[in-house]
Design a protein around this motif. Structure first.
Motif, short mmCIF file in Angstrom:
data_model
loop_
_atom_site.label_atom_id
_atom_site.label_comp_id
_atom_site.label_asym_id
_atom_site.label_seq_id
_atom_site.Cartn_x
_atom_site.Cartn_y
_atom_site.Cartn_z
N ALA A 120 -7.17 -5.89 -1.23
CA ALA A 120 -7.12 -4.52 -0.72
C ALA A 120 -7.35 -4.46 0.79
CB ALA A 120 -8.10 -3.62 -1.46
N ILE A 121 -6.70 -5.37 1.51
CA ILE A 121 -6.73 -5.30 2.98
C ILE A 121 -5.30 -5.07 3.46
CG2 ILE A 121 -7.15 -6.58 5.12
CD1 ILE A 121 -9.38 -8.05 3.43
N ASN A 122 -5.10 -3.93 4.11
CA ASN A 122 -3.79 -3.60 4.66
C ASN A 122 -3.66 -4.28 6.03
OD1 ASN A 122 -1.31 -2.40 4.99
ND2 ASN A 122 -2.05 -0.30 4.79
N VAL A 123 -2.46 -4.65 6.40
CA VAL A 123 -2.18 -5.32 7.68
C VAL A 123 -3.04 -6.59 7.81
CG1 VAL A 123 -1.64 -4.93 10.12
CG2 VAL A 123 -1.96 -2.97 8.63
N HIS B 113 6.82 -11.23 20.36
CA HIS B 113 5.75 -10.42 19.82
C HIS B 113 4.40 -11.07 20.11
CE1 HIS B 113 6.36 -13.32 16.62
NE2 HIS B 113 5.44 -12.82 15.84
N ASN C 286 10.88 -11.58 2.63
CA ASN C 286 10.30 -10.25 2.78
C ASN C 286 9.14 -10.28 3.77
OD1 ASN C 286 9.96 -7.44 1.75
ND2 ASN C 286 7.94 -8.23 1.24
N VAL C 287 9.22 -9.38 4.74
CA VAL C 287 8.18 -9.27 5.76
C VAL C 287 7.36 -8.03 5.47
CG1 VAL C 287 7.77 -8.83 8.22
CG2 VAL C 287 9.55 -10.45 7.53
N GLU C 288 6.06 -8.12 5.74
CA GLU C 288 5.23 -6.93 5.64
C GLU C 288 4.74 -6.60 7.04
OE1 GLU C 288 2.90 -6.30 1.98
OE2 GLU C 288 1.24 -6.21 3.38
N GLN D 238 -7.47 1.28 4.89
CA GLN D 238 -7.57 -0.04 4.26
C GLN D 238 -7.31 -1.18 5.25
OE1 GLN D 238 -8.94 1.18 1.23
NE2 GLN D 238 -7.78 -0.39 0.22
N ALA D 239 -6.84 -0.85 6.44
CA ALA D 239 -6.63 -1.89 7.45
C ALA D 239 -7.94 -2.22 8.18
CB ALA D 239 -5.57 -1.45 8.46
N ILE E 79 2.00 -13.30 15.62
CA ILE E 79 1.72 -13.52 14.19
C ILE E 79 2.53 -12.51 13.40
CG2 ILE E 79 -0.36 -12.04 14.21
CD1 ILE E 79 -1.51 -13.89 11.99
N MET E 80 3.04 -12.92 12.25
CA MET E 80 3.68 -11.97 11.34
C MET E 80 3.30 -12.31 9.91
SD MET E 80 7.76 -12.81 11.11
CE MET E 80 8.18 -12.55 12.83
N LYS E 81 3.43 -11.31 9.04
CA LYS E 81 3.08 -11.51 7.65
C LYS E 81 4.33 -11.52 6.78
CE LYS E 81 0.54 -9.98 3.72
NZ LYS E 81 -0.09 -8.95 2.95
N VAL E 82 4.42 -12.49 5.87
CA VAL E 82 5.47 -12.47 4.85
C VAL E 82 4.80 -12.55 3.48
CG1 VAL E 82 7.30 -13.44 6.28
CG2 VAL E 82 5.80 -14.98 5.03
N THR E 83 5.41 -11.92 2.50
CA THR E 83 4.83 -11.94 1.16
C THR E 83 5.91 -11.67 0.12
OG1 THR E 83 3.12 -10.99 -0.27
CG2 THR E 83 4.14 -9.50 1.32
N TYR F 28 -8.87 -8.20 16.58
CA TYR F 28 -8.89 -7.28 15.45
C TYR F 28 -9.82 -6.10 15.69
CZ TYR F 28 -9.87 -5.63 10.68
OH TYR F 28 -10.05 -4.86 9.56
N ARG G 243 -14.79 0.53 7.36
CA ARG G 243 -13.99 1.34 6.45
C ARG G 243 -14.74 2.59 6.00
NH1 ARG G 243 -10.83 -1.98 1.85
NH2 ARG G 243 -10.02 -3.18 3.60
N ASP H 3 -2.22 -9.53 8.63
CA ASP H 3 -1.94 -10.33 9.84
C ASP H 3 -2.90 -9.95 10.97
OD1 ASP H 3 -0.56 -7.95 9.46
OD2 ASP H 3 1.07 -8.44 10.82
N GLY H 4 -3.11 -8.65 11.16
CA GLY H 4 -4.02 -8.20 12.20
C GLY H 4 -5.47 -8.51 11.86
N TRP H 5 -5.84 -8.26 10.62
CA TRP H 5 -7.22 -8.51 10.15
C TRP H 5 -7.59 -9.98 10.27
CZ3 TRP H 5 -7.90 -11.70 5.88
CH2 TRP H 5 -9.19 -11.76 5.34
N GLN I 50 -2.22 -3.10 17.42
CA GLN I 50 -2.76 -4.45 17.64
C GLN I 50 -1.64 -5.45 17.94
OE1 GLN I 50 -4.97 -5.92 14.29
NE2 GLN I 50 -5.55 -7.82 15.31
N MET J 229 -1.36 -11.67 -1.31
CA MET J 229 -0.92 -10.50 -2.07
C MET J 229 -1.93 -9.38 -1.84
SD MET J 229 0.60 -12.16 -5.57
CE MET J 229 0.93 -10.59 -6.37
N ASP J 230 -1.45 -8.31 -1.19
CA ASP J 230 -2.33 -7.24 -0.71
C ASP J 230 -3.29 -6.68 -1.74
OD1 ASP J 230 -1.05 -7.36 1.62
OD2 ASP J 230 0.17 -5.57 1.33
N PHE K 57 0.83 -1.21 0.00
CA PHE K 57 0.00 0.00 0.00
C PHE K 57 0.86 1.25 0.00
CE2 PHE K 57 -2.78 -3.30 1.39
CZ PHE K 57 -4.00 -2.96 0.85
N VAL L 172 -7.05 -12.25 12.40
CA VAL L 172 -7.09 -12.92 13.71
C VAL L 172 -8.31 -13.81 13.94
CG1 VAL L 172 -7.29 -12.47 16.20
CG2 VAL L 172 -5.52 -11.34 14.87
#
Lengths: 378, 384
Positions: free
Chosen positions: B59-62, A233, A78-80, A121-122, B78-82, A238, A129, B64-66, A369, B54-55, A54, B68
């Motif tokens: 179209a959902i940002n974060v 961590h 790669n981490v996001e 977008q989160a 939790i962590m996100k990799v892509t 959510y 939203r 990993d949090g969403w 979060q 793939m975001d 984003f 749950v």
């Protein structure tokens, strides 16, 4: 845990509207981290980059910066999310026995995007939203809930802003070094009650890189290694309605685990300097509590006491923190880099004398979060 | 030396083109529940979670949090990799390194995608440089079409050779209850299907699917208690190509060669046809199942069509490839690479049902995507 060290760090100056592109920013910090460690790219076994499709405005955002991070021909991933998580994954890879050295990078040009829309977008696409929720409006809900429950005042939050913007004057990388008073913060424009402009972090572009190494490799690097003692961590629910916004249980959990690994019994005594993710001024007070620097609801008293100022018992954010430079997913990695500089005694004018154990903290997600806590020692 | 690590549970959704009955979190939860059930575990047993997609598709940002509510990451790490198309492989590696580090005992990797909510090719186009390459490197099909066109010219291979790969994978999928496309086809069907980008036709191409996959990794101390026959991770490796597509060596696929030689070396494989019992390969187009074989040490340059015509890679051949039906049958992009790893693990664990290859001791899975990012994992029934 086997001994793994941070042996190199590199940061850009954080500022709005940088003209360098993503790859150029990542190259700058990769080169700086290698030079700092006295290493060459050939010494690096594998690479962890950090991107966000984003903010980067393209899909597979790890592509354009891969070569700049030196990952061509190397194992890479790669981490996001926040840079503290990328660094944690880098630590896991270094501990796995497969690699001896790991380069971790993070970059973000917040000024090229529309951060409020991107953060929107989160939120849940159907229920939340369309309300226009974003980082500022959601954090305002959290700030108000926290302040209401514990009687924290806007002035106490403002003190965090005054302290950190003032500390930033000693940090050449900081974006917003400001001489301000509590009154200035109180008078700054209201963005989302109770958060005012000077309670928020700036829109910063920048990058940061660190290099992790096993004990054998760390002995051969240029600088005194800084050892990783504990990392953990943890993630909350959510939806905001399902969370206790006034206490950060995931932070308490992550801190407890990291302290256990590091053998920290009393964090307010055993930690000498902390770099925490203060995206908004109220957050630093909440993180004091979550990290066990004081009891629940006592964050306001702690800032009032002056203990977290430079020269205090436990200086927090000598760098100026995230309030003074906020390149989103870079900000947590920058906290680690700053903690490393403190433990090496290379903090310059922002050095906390004699710091032996430091804490670095990162967050990601709506109202923080997810939290990640690092304990480092020299 | 890190902690020895094995796969102990696999779960996946019933993949299809549009899962309108579930939202993203529910889709994820379907795979999570099945993986836990497969391993005989509950969420309490899971120490950490990694997730990826793939975001730009949803179209959902974060994410990993969403996630749950579906992933079960409440009060867990939790962590996100892509990494684009290869995200599933990246997720498998991430789960593996979590455990191999010694910091976590039981870790769940989750890949998912709801392609039906996206304009897939438009989103993929934004991976190209916005100024120099975005206008003409649209979507994913062009590069692989050019690759096979060159291969045909150089080695005299035919469109029918690629069609044989399509027939193999599609027909294998008939025995996979989770596969998206399950229909017996012939070479003639492939040849008659609409041309998408010469020489790639519709039936040479992967679909876009809605789906999720979850794979559970466990440490040496936990794995044998969870399942009698864990699938031990012997090696993972990855490499990627340059930033600009114009810089690639289209004829040599260096990322495939680098990754495969690295993973073979780490796992002690010298002759894959003999040393590996089954492969689950990320072949986005049937043509890749021809061209890439030589880069994977299966044969000399240009010899792949002979092996394919002989049926070497068929279910009853020397080295069965894609008993699950592969990517040509199922492609929920963020999950696709992880499904390859999960399917390879099921083969080792002897749980692959009607698509089981007999007596599998060594299995390999690959993932492919983004800047020709190529990942590989080798699993065995024995400890590393």
């Amino acid at each position: 845990m086997e001994r793994i060290a941070v042996v190199g760090v590199g940061q850009t100056k954080y500022e709005r509207g940088k003209t360098k592109n993503f790859a150029e920013l990542v190259y700058e910090v990769t080169r700086k981290a290698l030079d700092d460690a006295g290493m060459e790219l050939s010494d690096i076994d594998n690479v962890v980059t950090t991107t966000n499709d984003f903010f980067d405005g393209r899909t597979i955002a790890c592509m354009p910066i891969a070569e700049a991070a030196g990952s061509y021909g190397r194992d890479a991933t790669n981490v996001e999310g926040d840079g503290t998580l990328s660094a944690f994954y880098g630590l896991m890879r270094t501990l796995s026995g497969v690699y001896n050295t790991t380069l971790v990078t993070s970059h973000c040009k917040v000024s090229e995007g529309a951060p409020r829309k991107l953060f929107n977008q989160a939120f849940d696409p159907i229920y939340d939203r369309l309300l226009g929720m974003d980082a500022i409006s959601s954090s305002a809900l959290q700030a108000r809930a926290y302040m209401h429950r514990f009687g924290i005042t806007e002035q106490q939050c403002a003190k965090v802003s005054v302290k950190n913007h003032g500390n930033a004057k000693n940090n050449p990388y900081a974006h917003a070094a400001l001489d301000i008073t509590v009154e200035d913060v109180m008078k700054s424009p209201m963005l989302a009650e109770p958060i005012k402009r000077l309670d928020t972090s700036p829109i910063s572009d920048g990058a940061c890189a660190i290099i992790l190494a096993t004990e054998d490799k760390a002995k051969k690097t240029a600088k005194k290694p800084v050892w990783i003692k504990g990392v953990a961590h943890c993630t909350d629910a959510y939806r905001l309605g399902e969370r206790d916004l006034t206490r950060s249980l995931p932070l308490e959990t992550a801190a407890r685990k990291a302290y256990q690994m590091a053998g920290i019994k009393d964090p307010s005594r055993d930690i000498h300097v902390a770099e925490v993710y203060d995206a908004f001024s109220y957050m630093e007070l909440m993180w004091y509590e979550g990290l066990g620097f004081c009891g629940p609801g006592e964050g306001g008293k702690l800032i009032d006491s002056g203990a977290t100022q430079m020269g205090g018992r436990l200086p927090v954010n000598p760098s100026g923190g995230v309030l003074s430079a906020h390149s989103v997913q870079v900000a947590g990695l920058a906290r680690i880099a700053e903690a490393v500089l403190q433990l090496r005694g290379e903090g310059g004018k922002r050095q906390v004398p004699g710091a032996k154990t430091a804490l670095a903290h990162g967050i990601t997600g709506i109202c923080a979060q997810t939290h990640c806590v690092w304990v480092l020692s020299n | 030396m890190g902690t020895r690590t094995a796969i102990v549970g696999v779960g996946q959704t019933n993949h299809t083109s549009k899962r309108k009955d579930v939202n993203g979190q529910e889709l994820i939860n379907e795979a999570v529940k099945r993986a836990l059930e497969d391993a005989g575990l509950t969420l309490k047993d899971i120490d950490a979670i990694v997730i990826g997609n793939m975001d730009h598709f949803e179209a959902i940002n974060v994410v990993d949090g969403w996630s749950v509510d579906g992933s079960g990451a409440f009060m867990k790490p939790i962590m996100k990799v892509t990494t684009g198309g290869s995200t599933g492989g990246t997720l498998g590696s991430c789960g593996y390194y979590h455990v191999a580090s010694g910091l976590f005992d039981v870790v769940m990797a989750i890949g998912w995608e709801k392609n039906s909510e996206s304009d897939t090719q438009a989103a993929i186009s934004t991976c190209s440089d916005p100024i120099l390459e975005r206008d003409f490197f649209g979507g994913a099909i062009g590069p692989n079409a050019a690759e096979y066109a060159m291969y045909m010219k150089q080695f005299g291979a035919t469109q029918e050779d690629a069609a044989l790969v399509a027939v193999r994978d599609h027909n294998n999928a008939v025995k996979n209850p989770y596969a998206h496309l399950r229909k017996l086809i012939t070479v003639e069907d492939v040849m008659k299907s609409p041309m998408l980008c010469w020489p790639i036709k519709l039936l040479d191409s992967c679909p876009r699917s809605d789906g999720a996959c979850a794979v559970i990794y466990a440490s040496e101390s936990k794995a044998p208690k969870i399942t009698a026959r864990p699938a031990w991770v012997h090696a993972t490796a990855v490499s990627h190509d340059y930033v600009y597509f114009g810089d690639y060596d289209w004829e040599k696929m260096p990322t495939c060669q680098t990754t495969v030689s690295r993973v073979y070396q780490r796992a002690g494989i010298t002759n894959p046809l003999k040393d590996v019992d089954v492969m689950e390969l990320y072949l986005p187009f049937s043509t890749c199942g021809v061209v890439w074989m030589e880069f994977m040490w299966m044969c000399d340059a240009g010899e792949a069509p002979k092996l394919i015509r002989r049926g070497v890679f068929d279910m009853n051949g020397e080295l069965p490839i894609n008993p699950s039906g592969g990517v040509l049958s199922t492609n929920p992009i963020g999950a696709t690479g992880l499904i390859r790893i999960g399917e390879a693990a099921l083969q080792i664990m002897g749980k692959a049902g009607e698509r089981q290859v007999s007596d599998v001791r060594t299995a390999m899975a690959t993932a492919f995507g983004s800047c020709y990012w190529f990942e590989a994992t080798v699993l065995r029934s024995t400890k590393p």
